[in-house]
Design an enzyme around this catalytic site. Structure first.
Site, short mmCIF file in Angstrom:
data_model
loop_
_atom_site.label_atom_id
_atom_site.label_comp_id
_atom_site.label_asym_id
_atom_site.label_seq_id
_atom_site.Cartn_x
_atom_site.Cartn_y
_atom_site.Cartn_z
CB SER A 40 -14.66 -10.68 53.98
OG SER A 40 -14.54 -9.64 54.03
CG ASN A 127 -19.87 0.07 49.47
OD1 ASN A 127 -19.75 -0.81 50.01
ND2 ASN A 127 -21.06 0.79 49.35
CB THR A 172 -12.96 -36.31 12.16
OG1 THR A 172 -13.23 -37.44 11.10
CG2 THR A 172 -12.04 -34.96 11.42
CG HIS A 173 -16.36 -38.34 13.92
ND1 HIS A 173 -17.92 -37.93 14.44
CD2 HIS A 173 -16.21 -37.85 12.74
CE1 HIS A 173 -18.16 -37.13 13.23
NE2 HIS A 173 -17.33 -37.03 12.21
CB SER A 294 -0.01 -48.14 40.11
OG SER A 294 -0.57 -49.10 40.69
CE LYS A 300 -1.81 -48.18 35.08
NZ LYS A 300 -2.95 -48.02 35.93
CG ASN A 302 -1.12 -44.21 36.58
OD1 ASN A 302 -1.44 -44.89 35.57
ND2 ASN A 302 -1.12 -44.84 37.67
CD GLU A 307 -5.26 -39.80 35.08
OE1 GLU A 307 -6.23 -40.16 35.97
OE2 GLU A 307 -4.01 -39.94 35.03
CE1 TYR A 334 -19.99 -4.61 48.44
CE2 TYR A 334 -21.53 -4.30 50.20
CZ TYR A 334 -20.53 -4.99 49.77
OH TYR A 334 -19.71 -5.78 50.34
CD GLN A 339 -17.92 -10.17 53.18
OE1 GLN A 339 -17.64 -8.74 53.43
NE2 GLN A 339 -18.10 -11.00 53.90
CE LYS A 342 -13.70 -9.02 48.37
NZ LYS A 342 -15.10 -9.02 48.40
N1 ARG Z 1 -15.89 -6.71 52.91
C1 ARG Z 1 -16.80 -6.07 51.96
C2 ARG Z 1 -16.64 -6.83 50.62
O1 ARG Z 1 -15.90 -7.57 50.49
C3 ARG Z 1 -16.27 -4.93 51.79
C4 ARG Z 1 -17.33 -3.91 51.31
C5 ARG Z 1 -18.45 -3.59 52.52
N2 ARG Z 1 -19.03 -2.60 52.44
C6 ARG Z 1 -20.14 -2.49 53.03
N3 ARG Z 1 -20.98 -1.69 52.79
N4 ARG Z 1 -20.51 -3.12 54.06
O2 ARG Z 1 -17.70 -6.83 49.99
#
Ligand code: ARG
Length: 481
Positions: A40, A127, A172-173, A294, A300, A302, A307, A334, A339, A342
């Site tokens: 990650s 974790n 309205t509408h 444009s 134009k 824009n 948008e 967990y 992971q 994110k």
């Molecule tokens: N890179 C992991 C995550 O973002 C960290 C936690 C990993 N924990 C594990 N038990 N493998 O979730």
């Protein structure tokens, strides 16, 4: 956001060697493709500042309770500070083989300070570490977005005060309904944004419990002081259940839900800007700073920013869907699925920050065309309700009957292609003897808006008062208005 990937395919023969952080019982390394799906670091390196803050608090706490010598704790904290500056300067060398931000930082700490680095991971796990890091990151985002939204509210309130008496059609509408003022319309968004900020603030309150020290899932046998780490990291208290601490991401979901609703609000304003700027409306002007040309049609101008703000709602709300689907059905606690919390969250908050900044710029740049707005407000029989209300108030006609009489007046005026106040006194008497020329006083758009003095109504005097109140509140408050 691109992952630092090695496109080497699968196979162990030429694959990476065993992970130096957890490879004790592993004879061989992972397949290259295993490393690629597992790592990650390509995105979670963004959590480095939060990870370092968490580690510093953890090291100091370990020393405090006697699990680490003061000397070792000082060495660890100094090493982490060095790493923080390496990261900030872009000099840190992230390694895919070390999987994630936590192990990259710990491995670098070992390079920098040697043996004491190995004592840092006492009484914690990745974790609880990642749950803490991610909470700190989401909390920072909430604080940033709150400030940005307050800035946008201030821009809207300033415009509202400046144009408190500018009459425009209310819809309205998307059909002309009743005249309102431009200031009143802008203040509607100030209210929406106040609730958005309230939602973020609520999410922050629930988020603000520290998972650090929950360890892998069960807590720890070491005599740690979770209140101390929680306090140092600005949390209100430690989380109460170790399983819950490492297993949930509802804090991110709540923030994403608030972000989605905010984006929805801003996309409505964006849509109105698109409409208002179109030739058919012509209600506002935007300068060269917030419009684009444009490449083919020289005339134009824009509203691309509006948008794109409208469109980014899809992207922001999809982050909520991504995360809810990642979490749905996961057994406690967990799982590596988590992971995947994110990237979408990072993207949603980056997008929202951009959206709010662009909207703030556009709002500050935008100028109304009062004459065009007023003319539009006069069309569409927008003051028909005022005629009906006059019949009720001046002649004691029941509203339902007044509504019918006015309906006939509109039909007559429409058939003659004239406005209501152009009907003659005779026309009026023929429609209903109680309808007299005196009604004309309430039929102008200015009279119509001025009369709407009820609490929350569009009367310019109300709008001025509300705009001033918001400006004052926003100048001093640092919470959600
Ligand atoms: N890179 C992991 C995550 O973002 C960290 C936690 C990993 N924990 C594990 N038990 N493998 O979730």
């Amino acid at each position: 956001m691109a992952n630092d990937r090695r496109k080497t395919g699968g196979g162990t023969a030429d694959g990476p060697s065993a992970n130096t952080m957890w490879g004790g019982r592993f004879a061989g390394g992972p397949a290259a493709i295993m490393q690629e799906i597992n790592a990650s670091i390509g995105f979670d390196k963004r959590l480095a500042p939060q990870d370092i803050a968490g580690s510093k608090a953890h090291a100091r706490m370990l020393a405090e309770v006697g699990l680490l010598t003061r000397e070792d704790a000082r060495t660890i904290v100094a090493g982490l500070d060095t790493i923080a500056s390496e990261v900030a300067a872009g000099r840190f060398k992230w390694s895919v083989a070390l999987e994630d931000v936590h192990m990259n930082i710990e491995a670098r700490l070992k390079e920098l300070i040697g043996e004491p680095a190995g004592r840092l991971h006492t009484a914690r796990s990745r974790n609880d570490q990642v749950a803490t890091d991610f909470k700190l990151w989401v909390r920072d985002q909430i604080d940033d977005i709150d400030r940005a939204l307050a800035g946008l509210q201030a821009g809207l309130a300033d415009k509202a005060l400046a144009h408190a008496g500018v009459v425009m059609p209310g819809f309205t509408h998307l059909q002309t309904a009743q005249p309102v003022t431009f200031g009143h319309h802008l203040l509607a968004y100030v209210e929406m944004l106040a609730r958005d900020r309230g939602r973020f603030a609520d999410a922050r309150t629930r988020l603000n419990e520290c998972p650090l020290g929950a360890a892998a899932l069960a807590g720890t046998s070491f005599p740690i002081d979770r209140h101390r780490t929680a306090g140092e990291l600005g949390f209100d208290r430690p989380t109460a259940n170790s399983l819950d601490s490492v297993a949930d991401r509802d804090f991110a979901l709540e923030a994403l839900a608030a972000a989605t609703i905010t984006a929805m609000h801003l996309s409505r304003l964006a849509e109105e800007i698109v409409l208002w700027l179109s030739a058919g409306f012509g209600f506002i002007r935007l300068s060269d700073r917030f419009t684009t040309g444009s490449s083919m049609m020289p005339q134009k101008r824009n509203p691309d920013a509006a948008e794109l703000i409208r469109a980014k709602t899809g992207r922001i709300s999809s982050a909520f869907h991504t995360l809810i689907l990642v979490m749905k059905g996961l057994p406690l606690t967990y799982s590596k699925d988590m992971q995947e919390d994110k990237e979408a969250t990072f993207d949603a908050f980056d997008s929202l920050a951009l959206v709010v900044a662009a909207m703030t710029g556009m709002v500050n740049d935008m100028e109304p065309e009062p004459e065009t707005m007023r003319r539009a407000a006069m069309g569409g029989y927008a003051t028909a309700t005022d005629m009906a209300d006059w019949l009720v108030q001046a002649a004691g006609v029941p509203f339902r009957e007044a509504h019918h009489i006015t309906g006939r007046a509109v039909a007559l005026a429409e058939s003659r292609k004239i406005s209501l106040d152009e009907l003659s006194e005779d026309d009026m008497r023929r429609l209903d003897p109680r309808l007299t020329g005196a009604v004309k006083a309430v039929l102008s758009v200015a009279a119509s808006v001025a009369s709407r003095k009820s609490h929350g109504g569009t009367a310019p005097q109300n709008v001025r008062k509300m705009a001033r109140a918001w400006i004052k509140r926003l100048a001093k408050a640092d919470g959600p208005g």
